[in-house]
Design a protein around this motif. Structure first.
Motif, mmCIF file in Angstrom:
data_model
loop_
_atom_site.group_PDB
_atom_site.id
_atom_site.type_symbol
_atom_site.label_atom_id
_atom_site.label_comp_id
_atom_site.label_asym_id
_atom_site.label_seq_id
_atom_site.Cartn_x
_atom_site.Cartn_y
_atom_site.Cartn_z
ATOM 1 N N ASN A 306 0.806 -1.216 0.000
ATOM 2 C CA ASN A 306 0.000 0.000 0.000
ATOM 3 C C ASN A 306 0.841 1.268 0.000
ATOM 4 N N PHE A 307 2.109 1.134 0.393
ATOM 5 C CA PHE A 307 3.003 2.293 0.453
ATOM 6 C C PHE A 307 4.338 1.899 -0.179
ATOM 7 N N SER A 308 4.523 2.279 -1.435
ATOM 8 C CA SER A 308 5.681 1.818 -2.197
ATOM 9 C C SER A 308 7.013 2.356 -1.672
ATOM 10 N N PHE A 309 6.995 3.424 -0.877
ATOM 11 C CA PHE A 309 8.238 4.008 -0.372
ATOM 12 C C PHE A 309 8.773 3.270 0.855
ATOM 13 N N TRP A 310 8.011 2.281 1.348
ATOM 14 C CA TRP A 310 8.500 1.445 2.447
ATOM 15 C C TRP A 310 8.767 0.042 1.934
ATOM 16 N N SER A 311 9.810 -0.572 2.453
ATOM 17 C CA SER A 311 10.169 -1.930 2.060
ATOM 18 C C SER A 311 10.985 -2.547 3.192
ATOM 19 N N GLU A 312 11.522 -3.738 2.951
ATOM 20 C CA GLU A 312 12.351 -4.389 3.966
ATOM 21 C C GLU A 312 13.633 -3.604 4.242
ATOM 22 N N LYS A 313 13.997 -2.698 3.326
ATOM 23 C CA LYS A 313 15.233 -1.931 3.507
ATOM 24 C C LYS A 313 15.090 -0.796 4.514
ATOM 25 N N ASN A 314 13.878 -0.328 4.750
ATOM 26 C CA ASN A 314 13.704 0.804 5.669
ATOM 27 C C ASN A 314 12.578 0.584 6.673
ATOM 28 N N SER A 315 12.278 -0.694 6.968
ATOM 29 C CA SER A 315 11.209 -1.031 7.920
ATOM 30 C C SER A 315 11.756 -1.903 9.034
ATOM 31 N N ILE A 316 11.253 -1.681 10.241
ATOM 32 C CA ILE A 316 11.623 -2.510 11.385
ATOM 33 C C ILE A 316 10.372 -2.770 12.221
ATOM 34 N N HIS A 317 10.250 -4.000 12.696
ATOM 35 C CA HIS A 317 9.062 -4.462 13.418
ATOM 36 C C HIS A 317 9.490 -4.907 14.821
ATOM 37 N N ILE A 318 8.925 -4.279 15.853
ATOM 38 C CA ILE A 318 9.246 -4.584 17.251
ATOM 39 C C ILE A 318 8.109 -5.384 17.858
ATOM 40 N N ASP A 319 8.431 -6.553 18.442
ATOM 41 C CA ASP A 319 7.389 -7.416 18.995
ATOM 42 C C ASP A 319 8.013 -8.302 20.071
ATOM 43 N N ASP A 320 7.176 -8.806 20.984
ATOM 44 C CA ASP A 320 7.685 -9.735 21.996
ATOM 45 C C ASP A 320 7.541 -11.188 21.548
ATOM 46 N N LEU A 321 6.892 -11.423 20.388
ATOM 47 C CA LEU A 321 6.716 -12.770 19.853
ATOM 48 C C LEU A 321 7.431 -12.896 18.512
ATOM 49 N N GLY A 322 8.469 -13.732 18.471
ATOM 50 C CA GLY A 322 9.250 -13.896 17.262
ATOM 51 C C GLY A 322 8.466 -14.509 16.119
ATOM 52 N N ARG A 323 7.444 -15.314 16.427
ATOM 53 C CA ARG A 323 6.691 -15.972 15.357
ATOM 54 C C ARG A 323 5.918 -14.975 14.501
ATOM 55 N N ASN A 324 5.678 -13.768 15.036
ATOM 56 C CA ASN A 324 4.991 -12.755 14.242
ATOM 57 C C ASN A 324 5.843 -12.259 13.080
ATOM 58 N N PHE A 325 7.157 -12.546 13.105
ATOM 59 C CA PHE A 325 8.071 -12.101 12.048
ATOM 60 C C PHE A 325 8.189 -13.108 10.905
ATOM 61 N N ALA A 326 7.438 -14.182 10.947
ATOM 62 C CA ALA A 326 7.667 -15.311 10.034
ATOM 63 C C ALA A 326 7.722 -14.918 8.561
ATOM 64 N N MET A 327 6.897 -13.975 8.143
ATOM 65 C CA MET A 327 6.858 -13.602 6.730
ATOM 66 C C MET A 327 7.915 -12.570 6.356
ATOM 67 N N ASN A 328 8.548 -11.956 7.345
ATOM 68 C CA ASN A 328 9.622 -10.990 7.082
ATOM 69 C C ASN A 328 10.599 -10.984 8.253
ATOM 70 N N PRO A 329 11.292 -12.109 8.466
ATOM 71 C CA PRO A 329 12.168 -12.256 9.642
ATOM 72 C C PRO A 329 13.296 -11.241 9.706
ATOM 73 N N GLN A 330 13.779 -10.785 8.571
ATOM 74 C CA GLN A 330 14.899 -9.850 8.567
ATOM 75 C C GLN A 330 14.523 -8.505 9.178
ATOM 76 N N CYS A 331 13.227 -8.211 9.202
ATOM 77 C CA CYS A 331 12.758 -6.917 9.718
ATOM 78 C C CYS A 331 12.393 -6.967 11.196
ATOM 79 N N GLY A 332 12.413 -8.149 11.797
ATOM 80 C CA GLY A 332 11.920 -8.302 13.160
ATOM 81 C C GLY A 332 12.970 -8.106 14.228
ATOM 82 N N LEU A 333 12.580 -7.431 15.284
ATOM 83 C CA LEU A 333 13.421 -7.283 16.476
ATOM 84 C C LEU A 333 12.586 -7.704 17.677
ATOM 85 N N LYS A 334 12.958 -8.796 18.292
ATOM 86 C CA LYS A 334 12.211 -9.325 19.429
ATOM 87 C C LYS A 334 12.758 -8.743 20.735
#
Length: 389
Positions: A306-334
């Motif tokens: 939905n937003f072409s200016f964001w991608s795995e190169k400039n996105s980071i996902h913070i979560d306490d559950l690592g399994r939530n990163f399954a589709m984009n593990p490189q972006c996840g920080l547990k």
């Protein structure tokens, strides 16, 4: 629009009449006002009753099971609690019991199921409180994990684990079945922008429950359950990131939490948009023992589409559950889950340290070159380099 309901549904009117008739036996009745979402309920309950009894009444009105109810606003009267404690001690002495300790409900300022209504702070035998909880029919199928004891979650997954990758015939993000589910999720997604994305800002996706907020502990208000340094994290990172909150909760309750925690009204930062559980889908992953388990995921691809200016190169996902990163593990920080707020509020610094890391990497052009699992090592290395200069 608020609606008002009587004490119990029709099937429970007999039980209500019986309790009210007990006033002839000098049983005092308290009138409590419960707010649940947009609905309001008047609940009559005896002074000798407990919080557990109250939860049962609330369950009858809302269909929210007692174990899923979060009660906010009821407070213990310290003087009443102390008086009850003294009375219990006197009774124990008269009965010549060997143990002279009082019950935990009389000596603690924390609401427990066995806390009696008579030691709550009341004004003219009335009090107001809020209840947050999901009805039985709306319960999320993945909710069982949140009800587990506060122990190491062996059902979680480390998608950086090379051994786990070898065990998987196909990585979740390459699995054709999962990719079909992803395309369906993208088509269904409707994003309600709260504050427009800003040019040149990276994407920070934050989980809510157990990341910014202790969803399980009881408290007198939401602020007591808010993780230390939450506002500092959001304020410090807002300069460089557009912030999205993604919670495994239905929107109805997510909106209440965000409002009560003040995340939508703080002048120091702005939330770009919010996603709830409806934006997630289920995949199948292998545990370390080789067995499979279905679980929900937060696929950042639904945002990127939905937003072409964001991608795995400039996105980071913070979560306490690592399994939530399954589709984009490189972006996840547990990060470490925030639980037992009353015990850990004074010593939890996870978000303070995290804010330093997010500022450290703000100028990185490609986040895929980073290993977020080693984020604290990066901070330590940066501190050592600063000392050398």
């Amino acid at each position: 629009m608020s609606s008002s309901s009587s004490l119990d549904p029709p099937s429970s009117k007999h039980a209500e009449s019986k309790e009210l008739d007990d006033t002839s036996g000098n049983v005092q009745i308290v009138s409590l006002k419960c707010k649940w979402g947009t609905k309001n309920f008047d609940i009559n309950i005896g002074m000798e009753s407990t919080i557990s009894d109250l939860r049962q009444k609330v369950a009858g009105l809302t269909n929210v099971p007692p174990k899923r109810q979060k009660i906010i606003g009821l407070r213990i009267d310290k003087n009443a609690a102390k008086q009850q404690q003294q009375q219990q001690q006197q009774q124990q002495q008269q009965q010549q019991e060997q143990q002279h300790s009082s019950s935990s409900s009389s000596s603690s300022n924390k609401l427990e199921d066995h806390t009696q209504i008579k030691i709550l702070k009341l004004k003219n035998f009335t009090a107001k409180f809020k209840m947050i909880g999901v009805p039985e029919e709306d319960a999320f199928v993945d909710l069982k994990d949140s009800e587990m004891p506060d122990v190491l979650n062996d059902l979680d997954y480390d998608y950086y684990d090379e051994k786990l990758k070898v065990m998987m015939e196909v990585q979740p993000y390459n699995d054709p079945i999962n990719l079909d589910k992803l395309r369906e999720a993208v088509q269904k997604l409707r994003i309600n922008i709260i504050n427009p994305p800003r040019k040149g800002k990276k994407l920070l996706v934050l989980d809510l429950d157990y990341t910014l907020f202790d969803m399980k502990s009881t408290a007198q208000n939401f602020q007591e359950l808010k993780r230390p340094y939450s506002d500092l994290l959001l304020k410090e990172t807002y300069q460089y990131y557009d912030i999205v909150i993604w919670s495994q909760t239905s929107w109805k309750w997510l909106e209440i939490k965000l409002t009560e925690l003040g995340f939508l009204t703080n002048a120091s930062y702005k939330i770009c948009f919010v996603l709830d559980k409806s934006c997630m889908f289920s995949i199948s992953s292998k545990r370390k023992d080789g067995s499979k388990r279905n679980h929900q995921v937060k696929a950042l691809q639904v945002i990127w589409e939905n937003f072409s200016f964001w991608s795995e190169k400039n996105s980071i996902h913070i979560d306490d559950l690592g399994r939530n990163f399954a589709m984009n593990p490189q972006c996840g920080l547990k990060i470490k889950a925030y639980k037992k707020a009353h015990k850990n509020r004074g010593k939890d610094q996870e978000l303070f340290i995290l804010s330093r890391y997010l500022k450290l990497i703000k100028d990185c052009d490609d986040f895929t070159l980073l290993k977020h699992r080693d984020w604290k090592d990066y901070l330590l290395q940066a501190a050592q380099e600063e000392q050398q200069f």
